[in-house]
Design an enzyme around this catalytic site. Sequence first.
Site, PDB file in Angstrom:
ATOM      1  N   ASN A  85     -13.547  -4.440  20.913  1.00  0.00           N
ATOM      2  CA  ASN A  85     -14.087  -3.930  22.161  1.00  0.00           C
ATOM      3  C   ASN A  85     -14.783  -2.607  21.865  1.00  0.00           C
ATOM      4  OD1 ASN A  85     -12.873  -6.071  23.588  1.00  0.00           O
ATOM      5  ND2 ASN A  85     -10.935  -4.956  23.722  1.00  0.00           N
ATOM      6  N   GLY A  91     -14.845  -2.610  27.186  1.00  0.00           N
ATOM      7  CA  GLY A  91     -13.419  -2.540  27.513  1.00  0.00           C
ATOM      8  C   GLY A  91     -12.592  -1.779  26.485  1.00  0.00           C
ATOM      9  N   HIS A  96     -10.734   4.753  18.662  1.00  0.00           N
ATOM     10  CA  HIS A  96     -10.606   4.683  17.198  1.00  0.00           C
ATOM     11  C   HIS A  96     -10.823   3.213  16.862  1.00  0.00           C
ATOM     12  CE1 HIS A  96      -8.239   5.923  13.337  1.00  0.00           C
ATOM     13  NE2 HIS A  96      -8.579   4.642  13.173  1.00  0.00           N
ATOM     14  N   HIS A  98     -10.897  -0.473  16.067  1.00  0.00           N
ATOM     15  CA  HIS A  98      -9.792  -1.399  15.808  1.00  0.00           C
ATOM     16  C   HIS A  98     -10.253  -2.820  16.098  1.00  0.00           C
ATOM     17  CE1 HIS A  98      -9.473  -0.001  19.990  1.00  0.00           C
ATOM     18  NE2 HIS A  98      -9.033  -1.218  20.299  1.00  0.00           N
TER      19      HIS A  98
HETATM   20  P1  AMP Z   1      -8.826  -1.747  23.348  1.00  0.00           P
HETATM   21  O1  AMP Z   1      -8.707  -2.033  24.806  1.00  0.00           O
HETATM   22  O2  AMP Z   1      -9.659  -2.726  22.591  1.00  0.00           O
HETATM   23  O3  AMP Z   1      -9.244  -0.306  23.096  1.00  0.00           O
HETATM   24  O4  AMP Z   1      -7.384  -1.964  22.756  1.00  0.00           O
HETATM   25  C1  AMP Z   1      -6.415  -0.977  22.629  1.00  0.00           C
HETATM   26  C2  AMP Z   1      -5.128  -1.696  22.361  1.00  0.00           C
HETATM   27  O5  AMP Z   1      -4.210  -0.771  21.832  1.00  0.00           O
HETATM   28  C3  AMP Z   1      -4.456  -2.313  23.591  1.00  0.00           C
HETATM   29  O6  AMP Z   1      -4.282  -3.712  23.367  1.00  0.00           O
HETATM   30  C4  AMP Z   1      -3.123  -1.570  23.689  1.00  0.00           C
HETATM   31  O7  AMP Z   1      -2.077  -2.412  24.127  1.00  0.00           O
HETATM   32  C5  AMP Z   1      -2.924  -1.113  22.266  1.00  0.00           C
HETATM   33  N1  AMP Z   1      -2.110   0.083  22.077  1.00  0.00           N
HETATM   34  C6  AMP Z   1      -2.276   1.291  22.681  1.00  0.00           C
HETATM   35  N2  AMP Z   1      -1.358   2.172  22.216  1.00  0.00           N
HETATM   36  C7  AMP Z   1      -0.620   1.500  21.297  1.00  0.00           C
HETATM   37  C8  AMP Z   1       0.490   1.859  20.452  1.00  0.00           C
HETATM   38  N3  AMP Z   1       1.021   3.088  20.464  1.00  0.00           N
HETATM   39  N4  AMP Z   1       1.015   0.908  19.648  1.00  0.00           N
HETATM   40  C9  AMP Z   1       0.492  -0.350  19.622  1.00  0.00           C
HETATM   41  N5  AMP Z   1      -0.549  -0.729  20.376  1.00  0.00           N
HETATM   42  C10 AMP Z   1      -1.096   0.166  21.211  1.00  0.00           C
HETATM   43 ZN    ZN Z   2      -8.406   8.255  15.227  1.00  0.00          ZN
END
Ligand code: AMP
Ligand code: ZN
Length: 112
Positions: A85, A91, A96, A98
């Site tokens: 995303n 979204g 950072h 991922h």
């Molecule tokens: P996005 O919406 O693509 O930015 O995804 C961010 C993702 O990070 C979401 O699916 C969250 O559930 C996940 N997330 C946020 N904080 C943590 C955390 N501390 N540990 C594991 N997953 C996390």
């Molecule tokens: Zn970072």
Amino acid sequence: MDCVFCKIASGEIPSKKAYEDDKICAFYDLDPQAPVHILIIPKEHIASAREITPENSGIVAHIFEVAAKLAEENHLDNGFRIVNNCGEDGGQTVQHLHFHLLGGRSMKWPPG
Ligand code: AMP
Ligand code: ZN
């Protein structure tokens, strides 16, 4: 820098790790959207897919190699989805880079 995924990469914030090396790490999403939901990140802070350049793009290839290995380890033999995303319309909630590795159920298309 106040970045939750930098803190996960450094171990400052705990996570359930699925893979780690000197350049990237993978950990289980806190709010899983599928039976297998793993996030794969570079340890270096790259804010989003918009910041991929010829200098840093090798990390993306490495992430996809590890994604394939994690998919195999998690027996996602029937297929899986890798999602990035980017930005507000994409979204993205954590600034950072991922990649979500999702599997263990049939996925819908198009995404919402
Ligand atoms: P996005 O919406 O693509 O930015 O995804 C961010 C993702 O990070 C979401 O699916 C969250 O559930 C996940 N997330 C946020 N904080 C943590 C955390 N501390 N540990 C594991 N997953 C996390
Ligand atoms: Zn970072």
